[in-house]
Design a protein around this motif. Sequence first.
Motif, PDB file in Angstrom:
ATOM      1  N   ARG A 237      41.027  57.173  87.417  1.00 28.37           N
ATOM      2  CA  ARG A 237      39.778  57.920  87.255  1.00 28.37           C
ATOM      3  C   ARG A 237      38.757  57.496  88.308  1.00 28.37           C
ATOM      4  O   ARG A 237      38.015  58.334  88.843  1.00 28.37           O
ATOM      5  CB  ARG A 237      39.225  57.710  85.849  1.00 28.37           C
ATOM      6  CG  ARG A 237      40.094  58.315  84.757  1.00 28.37           C
ATOM      7  CD  ARG A 237      39.543  57.998  83.376  1.00 28.37           C
ATOM      8  NE  ARG A 237      40.379  58.557  82.311  1.00 28.37           N
ATOM      9  CZ  ARG A 237      40.178  58.340  81.020  1.00 28.37           C
ATOM     10  NH1 ARG A 237      39.153  57.575  80.630  1.00 28.37           N
ATOM     11  NH2 ARG A 237      40.989  58.873  80.113  1.00 28.37           N
ATOM     12  N   GLN A 238      38.694  56.217  88.601  1.00 33.56           N
ATOM     13  CA  GLN A 238      37.766  55.736  89.620  1.00 33.56           C
ATOM     14  C   GLN A 238      38.093  56.357  90.977  1.00 33.56           C
ATOM     15  O   GLN A 238      37.181  56.749  91.723  1.00 33.56           O
ATOM     16  CB  GLN A 238      37.835  54.213  89.718  1.00 33.56           C
ATOM     17  CG  GLN A 238      37.271  53.470  88.527  1.00 33.56           C
ATOM     18  CD  GLN A 238      37.634  51.988  88.544  1.00 33.56           C
ATOM     19  OE1 GLN A 238      38.057  51.452  89.570  1.00 33.56           O
ATOM     20  NE2 GLN A 238      37.480  51.333  87.410  1.00 33.56           N
ATOM     21  N   LYS A 241      37.005  60.003  91.113  1.00 31.76           N
ATOM     22  CA  LYS A 241      35.540  60.122  91.204  1.00 31.76           C
ATOM     23  C   LYS A 241      35.053  59.764  92.599  1.00 31.76           C
ATOM     24  O   LYS A 241      34.157  60.431  93.150  1.00 31.76           O
ATOM     25  CB  LYS A 241      34.883  59.214  90.151  1.00 31.76           C
ATOM     26  CG  LYS A 241      33.363  59.309  90.110  1.00 31.76           C
ATOM     27  CD  LYS A 241      32.811  58.494  88.960  1.00 31.76           C
ATOM     28  CE  LYS A 241      33.090  59.144  87.632  1.00 31.76           C
ATOM     29  NZ  LYS A 241      32.333  60.420  87.467  1.00 31.76           N
ATOM     30  N   PRO A 247      32.953  66.870  88.705  1.00 35.56           N
ATOM     31  CA  PRO A 247      34.074  66.779  87.757  1.00 35.56           C
ATOM     32  C   PRO A 247      35.134  67.838  88.007  1.00 35.56           C
ATOM     33  O   PRO A 247      36.331  67.584  87.810  1.00 35.56           O
ATOM     34  CB  PRO A 247      33.403  66.970  86.398  1.00 35.56           C
ATOM     35  CG  PRO A 247      31.990  66.534  86.603  1.00 35.56           C
ATOM     36  CD  PRO A 247      31.653  66.947  88.010  1.00 35.56           C
ATOM     37  N   GLU A 250      37.323  66.613  90.718  1.00 31.95           N
ATOM     38  CA  GLU A 250      38.202  65.564  90.193  1.00 31.95           C
ATOM     39  C   GLU A 250      39.435  66.180  89.544  1.00 31.95           C
ATOM     40  O   GLU A 250      40.571  65.741  89.778  1.00 31.95           O
ATOM     41  CB  GLU A 250      37.458  64.701  89.171  1.00 31.95           C
ATOM     42  CG  GLU A 250      36.362  63.842  89.746  1.00 31.95           C
ATOM     43  CD  GLU A 250      35.651  63.052  88.664  1.00 31.95           C
ATOM     44  OE1 GLU A 250      36.322  62.546  87.746  1.00 31.95           O
ATOM     45  OE2 GLU A 250      34.397  62.956  88.728  1.00 31.95           O
TER      46      GLU A 250
END
Length: 438
Positions: A237-238, A241, A247, A250
């Motif tokens: 997730r990091q 991002k 989002p 992402e």
Amino acid sequence: MLELDDIQNGAIHPRPSPYVGAYIVLRIDDRHAGRELLRRLIPTLADATSPMDPSRQAWVSVGLSFQGLEALGVPQDSLDSFPLAFQQGMAARAAELGDVGDSAPENWEKPFGTPDVHVGLSALSPDTARLEPVLARARTAFEELSGVTAIWHLDCHVLPTEKEAFGFRDGISHPAVEGSGIPGSNPREQPIKAGEFLLGYPNERRELPPIPRPEVLGKNGTYVAFRKLHQRVAAFRQYLKANSSSPEEEDFLAAKMMGRWQSGAPLALCPMHDDPELGADPKLNNDFLYNDDPQGLKTPAGSHIRRLNPRDSEISGFARFHRMIRRGTSYGPMLPPGVIVDDGAERGLAFVFVGANLERQFEFVQSEWVNKGQFFHGPAGDKDPIAGANSGSDRFTIPQQPIRRRLQGLPAFVVTRGGEYFFVPGLRALRWLADLET
């Protein structure tokens, strides 16, 4: 004709969804106790003639490592007839598999990577209520038996959402095994010859390869590569991002890396936006090929699902020679949505790869398709962005016009915690092993 009544059900039948299960590893300290263990387990094993509807089933499967066969007292001429990769075991093949760094065998959970892994049991069921009686019968087989010791246990599950720790719907793709009567999930893919998954039958090369001796031991068996894979969800997730401005971007980058949106909808059918209804439809979410996308503008050639199953892509080698049955089962708690700080919990997949040839199937795919880029018409040097042995300096290429995009600095999002090669015998073979007198 497949001898379905001699094939362990877990070898070729799809699993229920959702389901719960457990993996157990046993060590054999006395060969006579090991043989008695098999005698007790045989009545708990279902064969492949069991009902086609997996939602009604709970079953146990059993496999033996090479050291397990030695511990049972299998004659040397039979041991010598097994393929070298199986004899050596997964830890000895670590360099070829990309199990280096944090994934190296010296960092594996014990007992993996040691000679103590002899018997692997898996118990699977649609729910806990049906699992417990099956698991209890299996436990009775070894808990009341001196000379056999349970040395590792892992509870696992597939959620009702069918999503794994990274948030993607899993368990979508599986091939049809010719002669089994079990349909595959892609109506565009012809059934794969039974000899690609089961010993004693012709394979895709129309060959009848040698099988372990004697025939009663090898016929209707298969090999399993079992791996416990820890997923670094927060790091994933990091990374998304850090390389996105929103989002929505992402989600788009994650889909490009996987080859599917998190709903399960494939980029091949909806390249620009997610379609949750399509992703949840088992009749449609795997109904595609790649022949209309040779440049990977929809599904990048280096994406995870295209590497693991290139389908009709133009690659070096015939993809059907390397097909496997792949089954992933989650373990550990899900990281809550939106959290990007690692909570220290163990979570990931217990992965099982089923095939008749460890080197040509599992090892080839892991070495050449997951951890190298030369097999496809794309940038050499890229590894699988999701499961590859990335080191922090690797990249992933997203074809697009007019200029391709490259993601840099890919770390390893998946770490091998342990694994082993198992031989999953037919039921007659298990009786033969139980009746050994050496």
